[in-house]
Scaffold this active site. Sequence first.
Site, PDB file in Angstrom:
ATOM      1  N   HIS A 238     -16.333  57.227   0.101  1.00  0.00           N
ATOM      2  CA  HIS A 238     -17.240  56.378  -0.855  1.00  0.00           C
ATOM      3  C   HIS A 238     -16.799  55.360  -1.512  1.00  0.00           C
ATOM      4  CE1 HIS A 238     -19.588  56.347  -4.405  1.00  0.00           C
ATOM      5  NE2 HIS A 238     -20.532  57.163  -3.928  1.00  0.00           N
ATOM      6  N   CYS A 239     -15.627  55.215  -1.949  1.00  0.00           N
ATOM      7  CA  CYS A 239     -15.016  54.413  -2.466  1.00  0.00           C
ATOM      8  C   CYS A 239     -15.352  53.652  -3.773  1.00  0.00           C
ATOM      9  CB  CYS A 239     -15.052  53.006  -1.551  1.00  0.00           C
ATOM     10  SG  CYS A 239     -13.879  52.686  -0.317  1.00  0.00           S
ATOM     11  N   ASP A 240     -16.238  54.329  -4.642  1.00  0.00           N
ATOM     12  CA  ASP A 240     -16.664  54.298  -5.831  1.00  0.00           C
ATOM     13  C   ASP A 240     -17.188  55.400  -6.648  1.00  0.00           C
ATOM     14  OD1 ASP A 240     -17.097  52.424  -8.012  1.00  0.00           O
ATOM     15  OD2 ASP A 240     -18.975  51.879  -7.314  1.00  0.00           O
ATOM     16  N   VAL A 241     -16.197  56.373  -6.737  1.00  0.00           N
ATOM     17  CA  VAL A 241     -16.427  57.672  -7.426  1.00  0.00           C
ATOM     18  C   VAL A 241     -16.314  57.391  -8.956  1.00  0.00           C
ATOM     19  CG1 VAL A 241     -15.861  60.050  -7.841  1.00  0.00           C
ATOM     20  CG2 VAL A 241     -15.868  59.157  -5.587  1.00  0.00           C
TER      21      VAL A 241
ATOM     22  N   ASN B 115     -22.005  57.051 -10.976  1.00  0.00           N
ATOM     23  CA  ASN B 115     -22.506  57.096  -9.682  1.00  0.00           C
ATOM     24  C   ASN B 115     -22.445  58.826  -9.328  1.00  0.00           C
ATOM     25  OD1 ASN B 115     -22.907  54.545  -9.099  1.00  0.00           O
ATOM     26  ND2 ASN B 115     -20.472  54.318  -8.291  1.00  0.00           N
TER      27      ASN B 115
END
Length: 772
Positions: free
Chosen positions: A578-581, A585
């Site tokens: 995912h790279c943006d938890v 979000n």
Amino acid sequence: MYDWDLIADWGEWGCGENHDVIPDDSTKMAEARKINYLVDKTVYPNESPGLDPAKTLNIYKGLLKPNEIDEIKECEKTYFMAPASFLKELRTFLRKTRCLVYRGGYAMYETDHISYRYEIKKVLCIGKTGWVAKVLDHKTKQDVALKLTHHDAVSRYAEWKALQRIENRDRTHESNCVRMLDYNHFRGFNYIVMNLFDTDLKKYMIKKFPHGMPLDVNFVFIAMYMSSISQKIAKTGRSILIALDFLAKNGIVHCDVCPSNILLNLDKPEAVRLGGFGVARPVKPYCIPIHCQTAYYRAPQVFVLGAQTTAIDMWSFGCVMAELVTNERFFDGDSTADQFCAIQEKLGVPTREFMRAYNTEYFFLSKQGREPFHVTKRDGKEVVDFFKRVYNGITSQEIISTYSKLITDYEKKEVVNFPIVYTIGALSAKNYRCHRSGVFTSTSASFETSSGDHIAYRYSVDRVLGDGSYSEVYRCIDRKTETPVAVKILKHNVPIFDEEVDALTKISQLDPNGKSNCIRLLDHGKFRRHHYLVFEMMDCSLATYLDEVRNVSVQECGKMMRSILFALDFLHQHKIVHCDVKPDNILMSFNDPNSLKLADFGLATEDPTDVGDSILQTRHFRAPEIYFKGIITSATDMWSFGCVVAQMVLGKPLMAGRNYYDQLALIEQFFGLPPIPYYKRHLHFYGDYPKHCEKFYDNVTKKPFLQLEMIYHASNPKTGLPGSKTLKDVFPDPKQFAIVDFLSRCFKYELSERILPTFALKHPLFFQKSNL
């Protein structure tokens, strides 16, 4: 690729040698830090009477701009000055949109000063006419609320006049209205200083009853519970009535009585105070603009441009009381026409006297469509006929041949690309400047639209839900299915559209039943040079929920975040990162707060992926391999997940670094120095030791040891040496052992040592025994 975190924050503690930092300014920065550190300790003690202008200019000699020197000369006393004030313009330029410049508003950031007296501590809310912040009055050493209005706000003097009138008439302070403590202007902006309250009635009700009134109990308890609630509501209503009675006797119309403008302290929530006098005005036989009152609390006279009297405040008061009792808006509606229709449904058709006085026929909702009656009457039978047929969708050729008068010249050329049309938007939206010019991209590359407009001739725009660096999210109504949806519109030429669509499409194919706890993509396309994505509608984000409740228990955190672990496990099994938890979000529904969904796959990538020079993830949730230019895997998401879990229990980020280097220093404070091979990947931060430390040798043993660099320590007194703090220091309660154990498994420098989602689901923090 530029590291904006690093560029914008180079002046925090001087680590920007490789990033075009001006040596002279860097030297001045160090001097300013030392001076301000000494000033805080000596010049400004707890009971300081303030400094004379001459003494202030002498202390800050060489560090002030000409305009600041002129400002200080005009001050009687100076009580506080923000550190390194000469760098504000440079910082504002570098930060660009990161520095708050909102619709002509004052460029503001925390620790800044107002009038060399008030220190900004936290922004409480932002409105159309200004912002309200929690500030520290260095003259009285008390926390107060400061409201600063935009220089172009029409009502920038109205609130001051109303509060000044109240102060003159209420010497004993028994009116239950907020008190004005100070009023002045600073750099072209007017500001008002008032009492500081813990929260407002709206936020209090959301925190107290986030999921509605509890009714799943026995009848006797309901009777006792409702009796105590009724008593509190009665006390709250009486306090508001005292304020409205005072205003009525003194000829003042508040014009905006709503829960957001009713303030209270948590230790005594029934003793409320009435605030928000930004649109207050004296009683006059003139019409009041419809935009003055907040939607849902708007009196019928305001809809029809009636006279401004105290009666409209009583209508709003009734709406507030009804909302307190029922825990829902009494006259709800997505638009002005819908709200007026809701009033008619509950109260019936207005009386003949009311209709004669205000000519209300122009504001009845048309039975044939979604437009107010005055629009259908103005444009005649053609509009009525169109809205009868558009519900089932009509072809674009029929619109051009039969209903061409209802769309703009730009839309006549555009609509041919859409075979079926479900809406053309409200006719009132056609007067918006983007329709007249045919340009729907703003100077900041954002998509320009307005409430009532349409997206792709299918989605009716309701309101803005949020915005970010790459996109804006709108609440819309899908006119094909008549259901609410969230439409994410990317800025022009943003390169992440294909990656996000590919990731969401892959997830939809792998999970057709929507059981992965990832947000569902319903539709996507390109409209007026902007890519858009349509998602299922959720109630709020986890960040919004935490703003209201602040923190949750360890047990509740485990129940809520278990669903996100399912999502991360699903992504891990299918080689997606995912790279943006982060809380922003993670979306939730009020009906089932334990069923969260993971959203925003704009930075999603394959597992594994080389970081390269990219700066991914939000700073407070960034894994160390991003700094060390390593490899991204599913373990990267687990580091961010651990940061989210810690924030939910603590009520604040575990590692809240102020800039690029400070974040890495905080990671080292908890988990020690990274492995030596990592140094080679980050040479501009590491030499023989981190640059925020200094190396010394013991006089006796001659062994080296590290100490924090003096300027950095003065700016970051809470940050310690590498390895000087543990998770048990943050979670000292023995009952929190489970979260300490889980976080210790998440926060590992080596990716192979971090716990994976599959095994995390079996951890005691998240494991739930089956009822079978």
